[in-house]
Scaffold this active site. Sequence first.
Site, PDB file in Angstrom:
ATOM      1  N   CYS A 193       9.441   8.313 118.670  1.00  0.00           N
ATOM      2  CA  CYS A 193      10.359   9.422 118.372  1.00  0.00           C
ATOM      3  C   CYS A 193      11.086   9.890 119.619  1.00  0.00           C
ATOM      4  O   CYS A 193      12.211  10.384 119.559  1.00  0.00           O
ATOM      5  CB  CYS A 193       9.601  10.604 117.787  1.00  0.00           C
ATOM      6  SG  CYS A 193       8.797  10.202 116.257  1.00  0.00           S
ATOM      7  N   CYS A 353      20.747   4.829 133.198  1.00  0.00           N
ATOM      8  CA  CYS A 353      20.428   5.094 131.790  1.00  0.00           C
ATOM      9  C   CYS A 353      19.479   6.280 131.780  1.00  0.00           C
ATOM     10  O   CYS A 353      19.452   7.060 132.737  1.00  0.00           O
ATOM     11  CB  CYS A 353      19.848   3.855 131.110  1.00  0.00           C
ATOM     12  SG  CYS A 353      18.250   3.369 131.742  1.00  0.00           S
TER      13      CYS A 353
END
Length: 395
Positions: A193, A353
Site C-alpha cells: 500500500c 525517484c
Amino acid sequence: MQKKEKTTLTNEEISRYSRQLLLPCIGTAGQEKILKSSVLVVGAGGLGSPVLLYLAAAGIGKLGIIDYDNLETSNLQRQIVHSEKNVGTPKVESAKSTIQNLNSNTKVETYNLLIDKSNAMDIIKEYDIVVDATDNVATRYLLNDASVFLKKPLVSAGALRMDGQLTVYNYNGGPCYRCIFPTPPPADTVTNCNDGGVLGVITGIMGSIQALEVLKIVTGIESSYVQKMLLFDGLTGSFRQIKIRPRNPNCPVCGDHPTITELIDYVQFCGAGAHDKTPNLKILDDKDRITVHDYKSIRDTEQHHVLLDVRETVQFNICSLDNSLHIPYANLHKQLDILKKENPNEHPVYVVCRRGNDSQLAVNFLKESGIENCFDIVGGLDEWAAKIDHGFPTY
Ligand SMILES: Nc1ncnc2c1ncn2[C@@H]1O[C@H](COP(=O)(O)OP(=O)(O)OP(=O)(O)O)[C@@H](O)[C@H]1O
Ligand SMILES: [Zn+2]
C-alpha cells in the site's frame, strides 16, 4: 416435546446482542459460542481495524492484537480503529482503547511485537482462530505454517489500490496458503500500500468480510471461502468467487508426508521481511551515484544539469523539486527524445525517484541507450526530505 437447555446468556447479554440473537443462524447457542471464543488478529492496520471493531461489537470473548508498529498520520485514512490523538503510540494500545470503549466485556490481549518464528507458536496456541490482516509475504507464510501445526483456521485477506481478495485456509479439509502459493513471489515484484496506494473503503470491505467469516466459523455456520477465493474489484463493484485448488497431498506443510515440520526462516525464504517497505536495490556502481548533499551543492552553485524525475505521474503531482523534467520510468524508452531535446549540450543528468530504486534502473537504461553522463541520486526524494529539506513533503 423436546426440552431445551436454558441459555446461559445474562439479561444484559440478551439485550446487548439481541439484533444478532434474532437471526436463526445464530440464536442464543451461537451467541454463547461467540462469547466463549478467542480470535488472534495479526496486524492492527487497514484490514485489522474493521476486523477488531466488528468482532468486539459482536461479543467475541477474547481478542488478541499483534502489531509491532506505532501509529502514523498516514494510517488514519483507513485504519479506523485508531484516532488522531494516538499518533506516535503503539497501534496495539490505540486499538485496545477503542475496542474496550466499544465493548468492555471483551478481554483484550496486546502484543506490541513483530510476530516471527521465535514467538508465533506460543502466541497462536492460545487462540481458536487466526486472522491474517498483515501486508507482507513473510508473515503470511509464517502464520500459515504455525496455523497448520496448531490446527487453527486462518482467515486471510489482502487489499491494494481498488482491489481485495480473501480466503479461509487450513479449515475443513481445505488447502493451506502453501498449497496455493508454494513459492513466494520475487521480492521486487511485490507492491504494498505504501507504494501502490489503497482506498480505505477497500480494506474496510475486505476486513469486514474477514470478521463475517470468523463469526460464521465460531458459530458453526459453514465458511464460504474454504477452497474458494473472493476477488473484489472496487472500480467495477464486482465480487467474484473463484474455486481454488484443493489441499495438495504433496504440500510440504499440510500434505500427507510433510517435509516442513517446524517454523523456518521466513525472511530468508521470501527474500524480504515484514518491515521492508521496498527492497533497497543497489544495482549501480558508486561512480554512477551521488548523494543528496552533493546534488544540493550542484543546485546551489547553479551548475548546468538536468534533473530527471522518473516517478509515476500521480506521485509527481504530489510534490517535486523545482525545474525537474518529468518522464515516468515506464515511459522512458518512448520519450528519450524529450530528454535529448531538453539537453542538447549533454549536460549531466541527475535522476531522482521516491526512494532511489527506479532511478537506478533508469540510469542503467539511459547508459544502455547511449546517455553516459547520468547519475542516480541515492535515496531519492525521501532522502532529500530527511537530510536536506525537512519542509519537503513525504508520502
Ligand atoms: N510480522 C508482523 N508482526 C506484527 N505486525 C505486523 C507484522 N507484519 C505486518 N504487521 C502489521 O500489520 C499491519 C498491516 O496494515 P497496513 O498495511 O494497513 O498498515 P501499514 O503497514 O501501517 O501501512 P503503510 O504501508 O501505508 O505504512 C501494520 O500495522 C503492520 O505493522
Ligand atoms: Zn498445504
